[in-house]
Design a protein around this motif. Structure first.
Motif, mmCIF file in Angstrom:
data_model
loop_
_atom_site.group_PDB
_atom_site.id
_atom_site.type_symbol
_atom_site.label_atom_id
_atom_site.label_comp_id
_atom_site.label_asym_id
_atom_site.label_seq_id
_atom_site.Cartn_x
_atom_site.Cartn_y
_atom_site.Cartn_z
ATOM 1 N N LEU A 86 -1.428 -3.730 7.194
ATOM 2 C CA LEU A 86 -0.741 -3.034 6.111
ATOM 3 C C LEU A 86 -1.384 -3.447 4.793
ATOM 4 N N ALA A 87 -1.556 -2.484 3.892
ATOM 5 C CA ALA A 87 -2.182 -2.739 2.599
ATOM 6 C C ALA A 87 -1.334 -2.177 1.475
ATOM 7 N N VAL A 88 -1.542 -2.738 0.284
ATOM 8 C CA VAL A 88 -0.906 -2.251 -0.940
ATOM 9 C C VAL A 88 -2.007 -2.085 -1.984
ATOM 10 N N LYS A 89 -1.698 -1.396 -3.057
ATOM 11 C CA LYS A 89 -2.649 -1.277 -4.158
ATOM 12 C C LYS A 89 -2.906 -2.656 -4.742
ATOM 13 N N ALA A 90 -4.146 -2.897 -5.150
ATOM 14 C CA ALA A 90 -4.508 -4.200 -5.706
ATOM 15 C C ALA A 90 -3.568 -4.587 -6.849
ATOM 16 N N GLY A 91 -3.042 -5.787 -6.770
ATOM 17 C CA GLY A 91 -2.145 -6.287 -7.809
ATOM 18 C C GLY A 91 -0.680 -6.044 -7.534
ATOM 19 N N ALA A 92 -0.363 -5.175 -6.580
ATOM 20 C CA ALA A 92 1.039 -4.896 -6.250
ATOM 21 C C ALA A 92 1.620 -6.068 -5.457
ATOM 22 N N PRO A 93 2.942 -6.261 -5.522
ATOM 23 C CA PRO A 93 3.559 -7.335 -4.738
ATOM 24 C C PRO A 93 3.295 -7.153 -3.245
ATOM 25 N N HIS A 94 3.095 -8.273 -2.561
ATOM 26 C CA HIS A 94 2.879 -8.236 -1.118
ATOM 27 C C HIS A 94 4.213 -8.359 -0.391
ATOM 28 N N PRO A 95 4.581 -7.387 0.417
ATOM 29 C CA PRO A 95 5.844 -7.493 1.148
ATOM 30 C C PRO A 95 5.732 -8.515 2.280
ATOM 31 N N ASP A 96 6.857 -9.026 2.692
ATOM 32 C CA ASP A 96 6.925 -9.914 3.854
ATOM 33 C C ASP A 96 6.877 -9.038 5.108
ATOM 34 N N ILE A 97 5.838 -9.213 5.927
ATOM 35 C CA ILE A 97 5.730 -8.442 7.174
ATOM 36 C C ILE A 97 5.479 -9.386 8.347
ATOM 37 N N ASP A 160 3.240 3.624 -1.237
ATOM 38 C CA ASP A 160 3.326 2.208 -1.601
ATOM 39 C C ASP A 160 2.586 1.336 -0.592
ATOM 40 N N PHE A 161 2.655 1.729 0.682
ATOM 41 C CA PHE A 161 2.008 0.984 1.755
ATOM 42 C C PHE A 161 1.051 1.911 2.491
ATOM 43 N N ALA A 162 -0.034 1.340 3.010
ATOM 44 C CA ALA A 162 -0.935 2.074 3.890
ATOM 45 C C ALA A 162 -1.081 1.276 5.178
ATOM 46 N N VAL A 163 -1.009 1.972 6.297
ATOM 47 C CA VAL A 163 -1.131 1.344 7.613
ATOM 48 C C VAL A 163 -2.353 1.920 8.315
ATOM 49 N N GLN A 164 -3.222 1.062 8.806
ATOM 50 C CA GLN A 164 -4.415 1.491 9.539
ATOM 51 C C GLN A 164 -5.078 0.252 10.137
ATOM 52 N N GLN A 165 -6.143 0.471 10.921
ATOM 53 C CA GLN A 165 -6.923 -0.671 11.371
ATOM 54 C C GLN A 165 -7.381 -1.451 10.131
ATOM 55 N N ILE A 166 -7.317 -2.777 10.198
ATOM 56 C CA ILE A 166 -7.723 -3.588 9.049
ATOM 57 C C ILE A 166 -9.162 -3.278 8.652
ATOM 58 N N SER A 167 -10.020 -3.001 9.634
ATOM 59 C CA SER A 167 -11.419 -2.685 9.335
ATOM 60 C C SER A 167 -11.545 -1.398 8.536
ATOM 61 N N GLU A 168 -10.583 -0.492 8.678
ATOM 62 C CA GLU A 168 -10.592 0.752 7.907
ATOM 63 C C GLU A 168 -9.969 0.544 6.529
ATOM 64 N N LEU A 169 -8.902 -0.234 6.463
ATOM 65 C CA LEU A 169 -8.293 -0.531 5.163
ATOM 66 C C LEU A 169 -9.301 -1.191 4.228
ATOM 67 N N LYS A 170 -10.100 -2.105 4.772
ATOM 68 C CA LYS A 170 -11.024 -2.886 3.943
ATOM 69 C C LYS A 170 -12.172 -2.054 3.377
ATOM 70 N N GLN A 171 -12.325 -0.825 3.833
ATOM 71 C CA GLN A 171 -13.406 0.021 3.330
ATOM 72 C C GLN A 171 -13.031 0.750 2.035
ATOM 73 N N VAL A 172 -11.797 0.575 1.592
ATOM 74 C CA VAL A 172 -11.335 1.240 0.368
ATOM 75 C C VAL A 172 -11.213 0.201 -0.739
ATOM 76 N N PRO A 173 -12.018 0.278 -1.798
ATOM 77 C CA PRO A 173 -11.900 -0.683 -2.902
ATOM 78 C C PRO A 173 -10.624 -0.436 -3.692
ATOM 79 N N GLY A 174 -10.138 -1.509 -4.334
ATOM 80 C CA GLY A 174 -8.955 -1.366 -5.176
ATOM 81 C C GLY A 174 -7.641 -1.548 -4.441
ATOM 82 N N ILE A 175 -7.697 -2.106 -3.229
ATOM 83 C CA ILE A 175 -6.462 -2.341 -2.468
ATOM 84 C C ILE A 175 -6.464 -3.786 -1.986
#
Length: 228
Positions: A86-97, A160-175
């Motif tokens: 799970l990812a959030v926009k860079a700088g946004a609070p990190h939820p407890d998951i 507010d949240f994005a769910v995907q494979q971590i390897s796919e989340l990491k390909q988007v800058p700014g999150i």
């Protein structure tokens, strides 16, 4: 065309493959012509005999093609393991998951959660929502995309949240990647490669396959959120 290998790959390996392409070409003299899409989008293309030499898919998808005679069974090689995160926009609070209960609370509180309709992560997440008993509440406000990178919807403000494979989340800058969904709630995806029986350049395909399965690419896989 003899020094070009055509690759159809799942999105989960896009960052790693693109990062390794120059190294492969420099050391082997072979260029990678790659196209990336979710496994479920690639399967009909491969079954339709789209020209390619090598495929990287989920292990299940590759096994299906091998049974259908489209992939050389003995060429199948596991490359990496990937977890849904799970990812959030860079700088946004990190939820407890960290736990199922915490994840459930966070998802219900989110304005919108972005996930993919076709990707393996999206299928797992849809099933997870059912298990948590919150499918109706989350889906009524979810941002469900047909394919592509869900984290892009964080940058557009759609979710507010994005769910995907971590390897796919990491390909988007700014999150920011918050972390994986609790491991007891998911089964990691295994991405595997195999040479197509219709490959026009089988020797080049085998060279790329050996390269991607070698120890020298392990750091690049880890940097892109994958476990070799």
């Amino acid at each position: 065309m003899a020094n070009i290998v055509r690759l159809l790959s799942t999105l989960g390996l896009k960052g790693a493959v693109l990062g390794l392409a120059a190294q492969f070409e420099a050391t082997r003299g072979i260029r990678i012509d790659a196209d990336f899409a979710p496994t479920l989008a690639l399967l009909p293309r491969l079954r339709g005999r789209e020209a390619a030499d090598l495929a990287i898919l989920t292990r299940e998808g590759l096994d299906d093609l091998a049974r259908e005679g489209l992939v050389v069974a003995e060429s199948r090689t596991d490359l990496a393991r990937s977890y849904v995160g799970l990812a959030v926009k860079a700088g946004a609070p990190h939820p407890d998951i960290a736990t199922a209960a915490a994840l459930r609370t966070a998802l219900l509180a989110a304005r919108s959660v972005a996930y993919s309709r076709l990707g393996a992560s999206g299928i797992l997440f849809a099933q997870l929502l059912e298990r948590l008993g919150i499918a109706g509440e989350v889906n009524v406000k979810a941002t469900i995309i047909p394919s592509g990178f869900t984290a892009e919807r964080l940058l557009s403000g759609e979710a507010d949240f994005a769910v995907q494979q971590i390897s796919e989340l990491k390909q988007v800058p700014g999150i920011d990647v918050v972390g994986p969904i609790p491991l007891d709630l998911q089964t990691p995806a295994v991405f595997s490669a195999g040479r197509l029986t219709s490959a026009e350049r089988p020797a080049e395909a085998d060279q790329l396959l050996r390269f991607l399965a070698s120890a020298e690419v392990a750091p690049a896989l880890r940097a892109n959120g994958l476990e070799p």
